[in-house]
Design a protein around this motif. Structure first.
Motif, PDB file in Angstrom:
ATOM      1  N   TYR A  23       0.827  -1.208   0.000  1.00 37.99           N
ATOM      2  CA  TYR A  23       0.000   0.000   0.000  1.00 37.99           C
ATOM      3  C   TYR A  23       0.860   1.256   0.000  1.00 37.99           C
ATOM      4  O   TYR A  23       0.569   2.227  -0.673  1.00 37.99           O
ATOM      5  CB  TYR A  23      -0.927  -0.016   1.223  1.00 37.99           C
ATOM      6  CG  TYR A  23      -1.747   1.239   1.387  1.00 37.99           C
ATOM      7  CD1 TYR A  23      -2.844   1.481   0.575  1.00 37.99           C
ATOM      8  CD2 TYR A  23      -1.412   2.177   2.352  1.00 37.99           C
ATOM      9  CE1 TYR A  23      -3.587   2.634   0.711  1.00 37.99           C
ATOM     10  CE2 TYR A  23      -2.160   3.335   2.501  1.00 37.99           C
ATOM     11  CZ  TYR A  23      -3.248   3.555   1.688  1.00 37.99           C
ATOM     12  OH  TYR A  23      -3.986   4.699   1.818  1.00 37.99           O
ATOM     13  N   GLN A  24       1.926   1.226   0.787  1.00 36.60           N
ATOM     14  CA  GLN A  24       2.818   2.378   0.923  1.00 36.60           C
ATOM     15  C   GLN A  24       4.202   1.849   1.265  1.00 36.60           C
ATOM     16  O   GLN A  24       4.323   0.845   1.953  1.00 36.60           O
ATOM     17  CB  GLN A  24       2.304   3.268   2.061  1.00 36.60           C
ATOM     18  CG  GLN A  24       3.158   4.449   2.380  1.00 36.60           C
ATOM     19  CD  GLN A  24       2.603   5.232   3.571  1.00 36.60           C
ATOM     20  OE1 GLN A  24       1.391   5.389   3.701  1.00 36.60           O
ATOM     21  NE2 GLN A  24       3.474   5.696   4.425  1.00 36.60           N
ATOM     22  N   GLU A  25       5.221   2.519   0.786  1.00 40.24           N
ATOM     23  CA  GLU A  25       6.601   2.121   1.074  1.00 40.24           C
ATOM     24  C   GLU A  25       6.812   2.130   2.591  1.00 40.24           C
ATOM     25  O   GLU A  25       6.453   3.096   3.263  1.00 40.24           O
ATOM     26  CB  GLU A  25       7.528   3.120   0.393  1.00 40.24           C
ATOM     27  CG  GLU A  25       8.874   2.608   0.003  1.00 40.24           C
ATOM     28  CD  GLU A  25       8.870   1.395  -0.886  1.00 40.24           C
ATOM     29  OE1 GLU A  25       9.303   0.339  -0.388  1.00 40.24           O
ATOM     30  OE2 GLU A  25       8.469   1.483  -2.047  1.00 40.24           O
ATOM     31  N   ARG A  26       7.359   1.048   3.140  1.00 41.15           N
ATOM     32  CA  ARG A  26       7.582   0.942   4.593  1.00 41.15           C
ATOM     33  C   ARG A  26       9.034   0.589   4.886  1.00 41.15           C
ATOM     34  O   ARG A  26       9.682  -0.103   4.112  1.00 41.15           O
ATOM     35  CB  ARG A  26       6.719  -0.173   5.198  1.00 41.15           C
ATOM     36  CG  ARG A  26       5.258  -0.145   4.864  1.00 41.15           C
ATOM     37  CD  ARG A  26       4.517   0.879   5.647  1.00 41.15           C
ATOM     38  NE  ARG A  26       3.098   0.830   5.261  1.00 41.15           N
ATOM     39  CZ  ARG A  26       2.187   1.600   5.761  1.00 41.15           C
ATOM     40  NH1 ARG A  26       2.498   2.505   6.661  1.00 41.15           N
ATOM     41  NH2 ARG A  26       0.938   1.500   5.373  1.00 41.15           N
ATOM     42  N   CYS A  27       9.494   1.020   6.041  1.00 48.40           N
ATOM     43  CA  CYS A  27      10.831   0.614   6.478  1.00 48.40           C
ATOM     44  C   CYS A  27      10.687  -0.557   7.447  1.00 48.40           C
ATOM     45  O   CYS A  27       9.597  -0.872   7.926  1.00 48.40           O
ATOM     46  CB  CYS A  27      11.563   1.784   7.149  1.00 48.40           C
ATOM     47  SG  CYS A  27      10.868   2.313   8.711  1.00 48.40           S
ATOM     48  N   TYR A  28      11.802  -1.179   7.729  1.00 46.67           N
ATOM     49  CA  TYR A  28      11.828  -2.357   8.591  1.00 46.67           C
ATOM     50  C   TYR A  28      11.191  -2.059   9.953  1.00 46.67           C
ATOM     51  O   TYR A  28      10.389  -2.832  10.462  1.00 46.67           O
ATOM     52  CB  TYR A  28      13.279  -2.818   8.765  1.00 46.67           C
ATOM     53  CG  TYR A  28      13.444  -4.089   9.552  1.00 46.67           C
ATOM     54  CD1 TYR A  28      13.377  -5.323   8.930  1.00 46.67           C
ATOM     55  CD2 TYR A  28      13.660  -4.044  10.934  1.00 46.67           C
ATOM     56  CE1 TYR A  28      13.528  -6.493   9.658  1.00 46.67           C
ATOM     57  CE2 TYR A  28      13.812  -5.201  11.665  1.00 46.67           C
ATOM     58  CZ  TYR A  28      13.743  -6.428  11.023  1.00 46.67           C
ATOM     59  OH  TYR A  28      13.881  -7.585  11.751  1.00 46.67           O
ATOM     60  N   ASN A  59      12.266  -2.801   1.581  1.00 46.56           N
ATOM     61  CA  ASN A  59      13.553  -2.459   0.989  1.00 46.56           C
ATOM     62  C   ASN A  59      13.935  -1.090   1.553  1.00 46.56           C
ATOM     63  O   ASN A  59      13.347  -0.081   1.184  1.00 46.56           O
ATOM     64  CB  ASN A  59      13.433  -2.429  -0.541  1.00 46.56           C
ATOM     65  CG  ASN A  59      14.734  -2.147  -1.226  1.00 46.56           C
ATOM     66  OD1 ASN A  59      15.546  -1.351  -0.758  1.00 46.56           O
ATOM     67  ND2 ASN A  59      14.936  -2.789  -2.365  1.00 46.56           N
ATOM     68  N   GLU A  60      14.888  -1.081   2.454  1.00 47.36           N
ATOM     69  CA  GLU A  60      15.272   0.151   3.158  1.00 47.36           C
ATOM     70  C   GLU A  60      15.736   1.251   2.205  1.00 47.36           C
ATOM     71  O   GLU A  60      15.375   2.406   2.376  1.00 47.36           O
ATOM     72  CB  GLU A  60      16.396  -0.133   4.161  1.00 47.36           C
ATOM     73  CG  GLU A  60      16.006  -1.097   5.262  1.00 47.36           C
ATOM     74  CD  GLU A  60      15.296  -0.441   6.428  1.00 47.36           C
ATOM     75  OE1 GLU A  60      15.957  -0.009   7.358  1.00 47.36           O
ATOM     76  OE2 GLU A  60      14.060  -0.377   6.391  1.00 47.36           O
ATOM     77  N   ALA A  61      16.536   0.890   1.204  1.00 46.85           N
ATOM     78  CA  ALA A  61      17.052   1.896   0.271  1.00 46.85           C
ATOM     79  C   ALA A  61      15.908   2.514  -0.529  1.00 46.85           C
ATOM     80  O   ALA A  61      15.843   3.734  -0.696  1.00 46.85           O
ATOM     81  CB  ALA A  61      18.082   1.279  -0.664  1.00 46.85           C
ATOM     82  N   ARG A  62      15.019   1.684  -1.013  1.00 48.52           N
ATOM     83  CA  ARG A  62      13.872   2.170  -1.786  1.00 48.52           C
ATOM     84  C   ARG A  62      12.981   3.061  -0.911  1.00 48.52           C
ATOM     85  O   ARG A  62      12.532   4.124  -1.339  1.00 48.52           O
ATOM     86  CB  ARG A  62      13.082   0.971  -2.319  1.00 48.52           C
ATOM     87  CG  ARG A  62      12.008   1.314  -3.314  1.00 48.52           C
ATOM     88  CD  ARG A  62      11.319   0.074  -3.826  1.00 48.52           C
ATOM     89  NE  ARG A  62      10.631  -0.616  -2.746  1.00 48.52           N
ATOM     90  CZ  ARG A  62      10.448  -1.936  -2.691  1.00 48.52           C
ATOM     91  NH1 ARG A  62      10.926  -2.710  -3.638  1.00 48.52           N
ATOM     92  NH2 ARG A  62       9.801  -2.484  -1.681  1.00 48.52           N
TER      93      ARG A  62
END
Length: 158
Positions: A23-28, A59-62
């Protein structure tokens, strides 16, 4: 009727977390916090996190690149604020540097100048220390570098 999150099967949790990440870019860190709302054992949480990373849902970088571009373009944040927020999300310094390079220098300065001029003209105070303080404080909160702010202040205060 409220459902008890602990009644979800592991398969349902996988699907919910896939949707959460898609749904939305997420970090770890955000995904890990979301997993705490489910009653899972430590090994099950690790299993879900590993699955999400291996299948590129996390994906942390993304995430960092998207975060930096979005916060700068839509909220007009400066590099200091973006860096601070990414560090809060446990993103590594190397990835933060990569993410900040996603913001073109020309765009960064254009956004800074238009934001600074717009805010300068919106402050109702007369020229003087009070107006200068409001101007500087606003741009520092936005995360811009102090040398940029003071150069712009000199330019506008004349």
């Amino acid at each position: 009727m409220k459902t008890n999150k602990s009644t979800f099967s592991l398969k349902e949790i996988y699907h919910k977390m896939e949707y959460f990440c898609a749904y939305q870019e997420r970090c770890y860190k955000e995904v890990e916090e979301k997993l705490y709302s489910f009653s899972l054992s430590i090994s099950e949480k690790e299993q879900v996190l590993t699955y999400l990373i291996e299948n590129n849902f996390i994906n942390e970088a993304r995430f960092a690149k998207s975060f930096a571009r979005g916060k700068h373009n839509y909220k007009n944040w400066g590099k200091n604020r973006i860096t601070q927020e990414l560090k809060f999300r446990d993103i590594s310094s190397r990835i933060i540097t990569e993410a900040l390079s996603e913001i073109p220098t020309e765009t960064y300065f254009d956004n800074f100048n238009s934001l600074a001029e717009k805010h300068w003209h919106s402050i109702k105070e007369q020229k003087g220390p009070k107006k200068n303080k409001k101007f500087v404080d606003f741009l520092l909160r936005k995360g811009y570098e102090s040398n940029l702010i003071f150069e712009k202040l000199k330019e506008l205060d004349n």
